[in-house]
Design an enzyme around this catalytic site. Structure first.
Site, PDB file in Angstrom:
ATOM      1  N   ASN A 144      36.790 -19.886 -20.676  1.00 53.34           N
ATOM      2  CA  ASN A 144      38.236 -20.522 -20.236  1.00 53.34           C
ATOM      3  C   ASN A 144      38.380 -21.902 -20.298  1.00 53.34           C
ATOM      4  O   ASN A 144      37.854 -22.680 -19.369  1.00 53.34           O
ATOM      5  CB  ASN A 144      38.899 -19.787 -19.132  1.00 53.34           C
ATOM      6  CG  ASN A 144      40.460 -20.416 -19.047  1.00 53.34           C
ATOM      7  OD1 ASN A 144      40.905 -20.874 -19.967  1.00 53.34           O
ATOM      8  ND2 ASN A 144      40.987 -20.167 -17.830  1.00 53.34           N
TER       9      ASN A 144
ATOM     10  N   TYR B  30      40.356  -6.022 -16.502  1.00 49.84           N
ATOM     11  CA  TYR B  30      39.784  -6.530 -17.701  1.00 49.84           C
ATOM     12  C   TYR B  30      40.261  -5.539 -19.054  1.00 49.84           C
ATOM     13  O   TYR B  30      40.493  -5.856 -20.042  1.00 49.84           O
ATOM     14  CB  TYR B  30      38.194  -6.604 -17.814  1.00 49.84           C
ATOM     15  CG  TYR B  30      37.939  -7.756 -16.882  1.00 49.84           C
ATOM     16  CD1 TYR B  30      37.945  -8.956 -17.014  1.00 49.84           C
ATOM     17  CD2 TYR B  30      37.722  -7.450 -15.623  1.00 49.84           C
ATOM     18  CE1 TYR B  30      37.667 -10.027 -16.277  1.00 49.84           C
ATOM     19  CE2 TYR B  30      37.486  -8.600 -14.524  1.00 49.84           C
ATOM     20  CZ  TYR B  30      37.313  -9.991 -14.985  1.00 49.84           C
ATOM     21  OH  TYR B  30      37.208 -10.912 -13.886  1.00 49.84           O
TER      22      TYR B  30
ATOM     23  N   CYS C 214      42.865 -17.125 -14.540  1.00 48.62           N
ATOM     24  CA  CYS C 214      41.747 -15.990 -14.675  1.00 48.62           C
ATOM     25  C   CYS C 214      41.458 -15.266 -13.382  1.00 48.62           C
ATOM     26  O   CYS C 214      40.998 -14.311 -13.357  1.00 48.62           O
ATOM     27  CB  CYS C 214      40.546 -16.636 -15.216  1.00 48.62           C
ATOM     28  SG  CYS C 214      40.254 -18.292 -14.720  1.00 48.62           S
ATOM     29  N   HIS C 215      41.835 -15.930 -12.258  1.00 43.68           N
ATOM     30  CA  HIS C 215      41.607 -15.155 -11.103  1.00 43.68           C
ATOM     31  C   HIS C 215      42.502 -13.982 -10.712  1.00 43.68           C
ATOM     32  O   HIS C 215      42.091 -13.489  -9.742  1.00 43.68           O
ATOM     33  CB  HIS C 215      41.747 -16.357  -9.905  1.00 43.68           C
ATOM     34  CG  HIS C 215      43.110 -16.735  -9.691  1.00 43.68           C
ATOM     35  ND1 HIS C 215      43.681 -18.086 -10.542  1.00 43.68           N
ATOM     36  CD2 HIS C 215      44.088 -16.345  -8.977  1.00 43.68           C
ATOM     37  CE1 HIS C 215      44.829 -18.172 -10.080  1.00 43.68           C
ATOM     38  NE2 HIS C 215      45.219 -17.413  -9.139  1.00 43.68           N
TER      39      HIS C 215
ATOM     40  N   GLU D 155      48.091 -16.444  -3.052  1.00 45.63           N
ATOM     41  CA  GLU D 155      49.232 -15.996  -3.713  1.00 45.63           C
ATOM     42  C   GLU D 155      49.785 -15.204  -2.916  1.00 45.63           C
ATOM     43  O   GLU D 155      51.116 -14.946  -3.084  1.00 45.63           O
ATOM     44  CB  GLU D 155      48.536 -15.568  -5.182  1.00 45.63           C
ATOM     45  CG  GLU D 155      48.179 -16.819  -6.132  1.00 45.63           C
ATOM     46  CD  GLU D 155      48.095 -16.390  -7.420  1.00 45.63           C
ATOM     47  OE1 GLU D 155      48.337 -15.107  -7.831  1.00 45.63           O
ATOM     48  OE2 GLU D 155      48.007 -17.236  -8.265  1.00 45.63           O
TER      49      GLU D 155
END
Length: 93
Positions: free
Chosen positions: A50, A27, A58-59, A85
């Site tokens: 969001n 962040y 955002c993850h 991912e």
DNA sequence: GGGGGATATGGTC
DNA sequence: GACCATATCCCCC
């Protein structure tokens, strides 16, 4: 439609959206990137609201501990997405 | 180096 | 004015 997003959110989404696949940022990193150094919390606020969690990964934003904090859809999902991912990147590689 | 608690900071509702 | 998906500092082991 086009929801009137604040200048802050706009910048946050733009930066987060540019985070490479399979990568994670903090962040604080995002806050500094948008020129709001120190607004790490504000970044989370923007992500929480969001409007497009699809185009805004955002993850991929985690805290300095390198551990996923919270997530609008559940911290569990966030961890899952990150792992997914990671695996996908490994597979493609 | 890591854990726990408290404080500071920035933006939105 | 209150809330919040953090960060950083201090203390202790």
């Amino acid at each position: 439609m086009a929801k009137e997003l604040t200048h802050f959110e706009k910048k946050v989404y733009t930066v987060v959206k540019n985070i490479p696949f399979g990568k994670t940022r903090t962040y604080k990193w995002v806050a500094e990137k948008i020129g709001a150094k120190g607004a790490s919390r504000a970044v989370g606020n923007a992500l929480n609201k969001n409007p497009f969690p699809i185009i805004v990964p955002c993850h991929r934003v985690v805290n300095t501990s390198g551990y996923p904090g919270k997530y609008a859809f559940g911290a569990d999902l966030k961890k899952k997405l990150l792992t997914l991912e990671k695996i996908t990147k490994c597979c493609l590689k």
